[in-house]
Every structure is written in structure tokens, then in C-alpha cells.
Scaffold this motif. Sequence first.
Motif, PDB file in Angstrom:
ATOM      1  N   LEU A 191       4.147   0.941  14.904  1.00  0.00           N
ATOM      2  CA  LEU A 191       5.186   1.981  14.832  1.00  0.00           C
ATOM      3  C   LEU A 191       4.562   3.351  15.070  1.00  0.00           C
ATOM      4  O   LEU A 191       5.144   4.217  15.732  1.00  0.00           O
ATOM      5  N   GLN A 192       3.347   3.547  14.546  1.00  0.00           N
ATOM      6  CA  GLN A 192       2.650   4.814  14.777  1.00  0.00           C
ATOM      7  C   GLN A 192       2.304   4.969  16.252  1.00  0.00           C
ATOM      8  O   GLN A 192       2.489   6.034  16.848  1.00  0.00           O
ATOM      9  N   ALA A 193       1.824   3.891  16.869  1.00  0.00           N
ATOM     10  CA  ALA A 193       1.417   3.977  18.282  1.00  0.00           C
ATOM     11  C   ALA A 193       2.615   4.265  19.187  1.00  0.00           C
ATOM     12  O   ALA A 193       2.501   5.029  20.151  1.00  0.00           O
ATOM     13  N   ASN A 237       0.862  -1.201   0.000  1.00  0.00           N
ATOM     14  CA  ASN A 237       0.000   0.000   0.000  1.00  0.00           C
ATOM     15  C   ASN A 237       0.892   1.242   0.000  1.00  0.00           C
ATOM     16  O   ASN A 237       2.056   1.154   0.358  1.00  0.00           O
ATOM     17  N   PRO A 238       0.316   2.409  -0.341  1.00  0.00           N
ATOM     18  CA  PRO A 238       1.127   3.635  -0.382  1.00  0.00           C
ATOM     19  C   PRO A 238       1.615   4.087   0.986  1.00  0.00           C
ATOM     20  O   PRO A 238       1.082   3.663   2.021  1.00  0.00           O
ATOM     21  N   SER A 239       2.610   4.949   0.982  1.00  0.00           N
ATOM     22  CA  SER A 239       3.146   5.494   2.234  1.00  0.00           C
ATOM     23  C   SER A 239       4.019   6.697   1.929  1.00  0.00           C
ATOM     24  O   SER A 239       4.672   6.750   0.891  1.00  0.00           O
ATOM     25  N   LEU A 240       4.034   7.643   2.830  1.00  0.00           N
ATOM     26  CA  LEU A 240       5.031   8.710   2.806  1.00  0.00           C
ATOM     27  C   LEU A 240       5.908   8.587   4.052  1.00  0.00           C
ATOM     28  O   LEU A 240       7.086   8.283   4.003  1.00  0.00           O
ATOM     29  N   ARG A 241       5.270   8.779   5.222  1.00  0.00           N
ATOM     30  CA  ARG A 241       5.998   8.803   6.499  1.00  0.00           C
ATOM     31  C   ARG A 241       6.684   7.479   6.819  1.00  0.00           C
ATOM     32  O   ARG A 241       7.865   7.437   7.188  1.00  0.00           O
ATOM     33  N   THR A 242       5.924   6.388   6.712  1.00  0.00           N
ATOM     34  CA  THR A 242       6.467   5.093   7.138  1.00  0.00           C
ATOM     35  C   THR A 242       7.665   4.723   6.277  1.00  0.00           C
ATOM     36  O   THR A 242       8.700   4.269   6.779  1.00  0.00           O
ATOM     37  N   HIS A 274      -2.549  13.992  14.830  1.00  0.00           N
ATOM     38  CA  HIS A 274      -3.092  13.152  13.743  1.00  0.00           C
ATOM     39  C   HIS A 274      -1.906  12.415  13.124  1.00  0.00           C
ATOM     40  O   HIS A 274      -0.825  12.994  12.963  1.00  0.00           O
ATOM     41  N   CYS A 275      -2.108  11.152  12.758  1.00  0.00           N
ATOM     42  CA  CYS A 275      -0.988  10.368  12.220  1.00  0.00           C
ATOM     43  C   CYS A 275      -0.567  10.823  10.827  1.00  0.00           C
ATOM     44  O   CYS A 275       0.537  10.528  10.391  1.00  0.00           O
ATOM     45  N   LEU A 276      -1.461  11.539  10.107  1.00  0.00           N
ATOM     46  CA  LEU A 276      -1.255  11.966   8.719  1.00  0.00           C
ATOM     47  C   LEU A 276      -1.183  10.739   7.796  1.00  0.00           C
ATOM     48  O   LEU A 276      -0.732   9.697   8.250  1.00  0.00           O
ATOM     49  N   PRO A 277      -1.593  10.816   6.545  1.00  0.00           N
ATOM     50  CA  PRO A 277      -2.094  12.016   5.878  1.00  0.00           C
ATOM     51  C   PRO A 277      -3.490  12.392   6.361  1.00  0.00           C
ATOM     52  O   PRO A 277      -4.242  11.522   6.782  1.00  0.00           O
ATOM     53  N   VAL A 278      -3.805  13.695   6.273  1.00  0.00           N
ATOM     54  CA  VAL A 278      -5.102  14.162   6.760  1.00  0.00           C
ATOM     55  C   VAL A 278      -5.806  14.978   5.676  1.00  0.00           C
ATOM     56  O   VAL A 278      -5.154  15.675   4.898  1.00  0.00           O
TER      57      VAL A 278
HETATM   58  N1   CP Z   1       1.074   7.743   9.407  1.00  0.00           N
HETATM   59  C1   CP Z   1       1.500   6.964   8.390  1.00  0.00           C
HETATM   60  O1   CP Z   1       1.652   5.735   8.537  1.00  0.00           O
HETATM   61  O2   CP Z   1       1.798   7.661   7.272  1.00  0.00           O
HETATM   62  P1   CP Z   1       2.055   6.990   5.829  1.00  0.00           P
HETATM   63  O3   CP Z   1       0.793   6.230   5.469  1.00  0.00           O
HETATM   64  O4   CP Z   1       2.343   8.141   4.903  1.00  0.00           O
HETATM   65  O5   CP Z   1       3.210   6.061   5.950  1.00  0.00           O
END
Ligand code: CP
Length: 315
Positions: free
Chosen positions: A149-151, A45-50, A271-275
Motif C-alpha cells: 500500500l505504501q509503494a 504492530n502499531p500504526s498511524l497512517r495505515t 519518506h513513508c513516516l514515521p521519521v
Molecule cells: N507509513 C506507514 O505505514 O505508517 P504507519 O506505520 O504509521 O502506518
Amino acid sequence: MNNYFSIQDIDCLNEWIEEAIKIKNKPLVDKTLGEDKTIGLLFFNPSLRTRLSTQKAAFNLGMNVIVMNFTDQGWSLEYGDGTVMDQGNSEHIKEAAQVVSQYCDVLAIRAFAKLENREDDYSENVLKSFIKYASVPVINMESATSHPLQALTDAITITEHKIIDKPKVVLSWAPHPKALPQAVANSFVEMMQRMDADFVITHPKGYELASQITKEVPIDYNQENALKDADFVYVKNWSSYEDYGAILHQDPAWRITEKKMKLTNDAKFMHCLPVRRNVVVDDAVIDSQNSIVIEQANNRTYAAQLVLKKILEKV
Ligand code: CP
């Protein structure tokens, strides 16, 4: 620690948070720990932060990083035991997980809920199959039902920003145009039960999370009531658990506004983002001094680095 599958893999939360903050202050202190080791990041799945924070964490530990977007670049995987593979799936998880284990010392996997069948999603078949067949440790980068990881990041961020020992933390549902998984909310709820927090969940009726996760956490169906005197407001959309994957309504009255934040104890907004701006939260809130979403995203690196460090110390 062999795998980081859920926050249950955190043995002593306070020690972990303390160590993550130390890493944040000196991120290159273990820069040789991962020398000659490779992490493979597999994204379904897509991701930026992770994606970027886990790469950064690995670089800070001196690791090599291989990233693969599985959905458009990998063979479609079969997970069934004994399946006659004469349909769409080209490769079985048994070979795939063993093969990637030849190239990598640690694997990290992102595989969201499909939101089609609750039992399938909550069985965590994809992550558990990788753990079963891989011969190297596996990190959960957001699975069907959890985002540990977010938690961990959220726990670090709250600890850094709290000014009283036991802050009031409110998890509020907010509207969203798409059906989203419950993973982030689930892991946040589990994490808040492990922290010293006065924790309340607020959402419209029908959006109850799994009772095995919420346990005794109070639920207030009146958002404004729940927000009163909050020190932290954590906002997230999720789809229905009961009517699995459904969007029951998108009532804009649940959006987080400046007026609602005035009910709080000058709360920090998380907020975990994206928002989705002006759907989940008003610009005026996310752009305010009390918004700590960027610091939260920054802390993703140190949560990932701590998890990787603990795994590397054992491999
Ligand atoms: N919060 C988070 O997991 O961001 P991504 O979906 O961009 O990785």
C-alpha cells in the motif's frame, strides 16, 4: 483481484495510478459500493497512517470498519501444522482466520518482520496463513517483507510531482536507533523497477537488500554521488539482510542534510513516516518546500481506496 498481497497484484500500474488520482479528485464517487460490507483491520504492530487512511478509504466507500489490535487484545496465535498446543499460544490460525471471515467481507492485516530469523520472515507465514484459511479477500497493510500500500502511494505521489517523463529517483538508507524491517524499501525497489525512472539505491556496505528484489538496480555506496541530479530523494532506514536484522552502524554522516539536497536537481524529499527528525533527516529538509511527506501520507487514503474498490468490485 482477490487479495492485495504484493505489488505483483497490480495488473496495469499506469491505469491504477490514473484511477487513484481520479479517486483523489472525487473521493465519494463510489460511496455506495461498500454499503453493508465490513472490513476488519487486524494489527499485530502499531500504526498511524495505515490504520487511519485505510479506515478513511473504507468510509469513503460506505463500508463498516472493525479494528483490532491483536498483540494486546487477541489470543496469541499458533501457525504450526499439527502443533501440540500446550505452550503459550492459545488459538490456531485455522480457527482465527475462519472466524474473522464470518464477521468481515474483507480483511487487512499488519504483521511486521520479527527480525530474528530471515527464512521465517521471508516465508511470510502470517500473511500467507491468513490468506490460506480466511474465506474473504486479504489486504497486506505491511507484512514481514513488503508494504505494497505504501509503494502504490509512492508511485502515485511521484507521478503527481514529476516534471520530466523519466525522473531520477534515489532510495537512500539513513541511520536509525532501532533495527527496522526491509519491507518499505523492498516494495519501493520493486515499484521503481515497474515505473519509468532512473533509479539508484545508496547505502553503506552491508545493507544490501535481497538480490531477488534489487535485481539489476544500480547500488552506489557513495551517497553524495548517488544524490547528484536526483529529482526525488526517498529516505528510509532498514536493518541488514545479510547479517539478518543487525544494525551494522549508525553513521550520522548518512543523515539527509540541506547541503546534500543541494547536490540534487531541486529534488522532492520523500519518506513513508514515521521519521526520526535530525537522525534520519534534518529539520531544514523535512520542513522545506521540497518535502512532500505530508502529501505522500495523504495519498495513502487513495491507494487504499483503489485497492478496496477493486476488491469490492469482485466480492
Ligand atoms: N507509513 C506507514 O505505514 O505508517 P504507519 O506505520 O504509521 O502506518
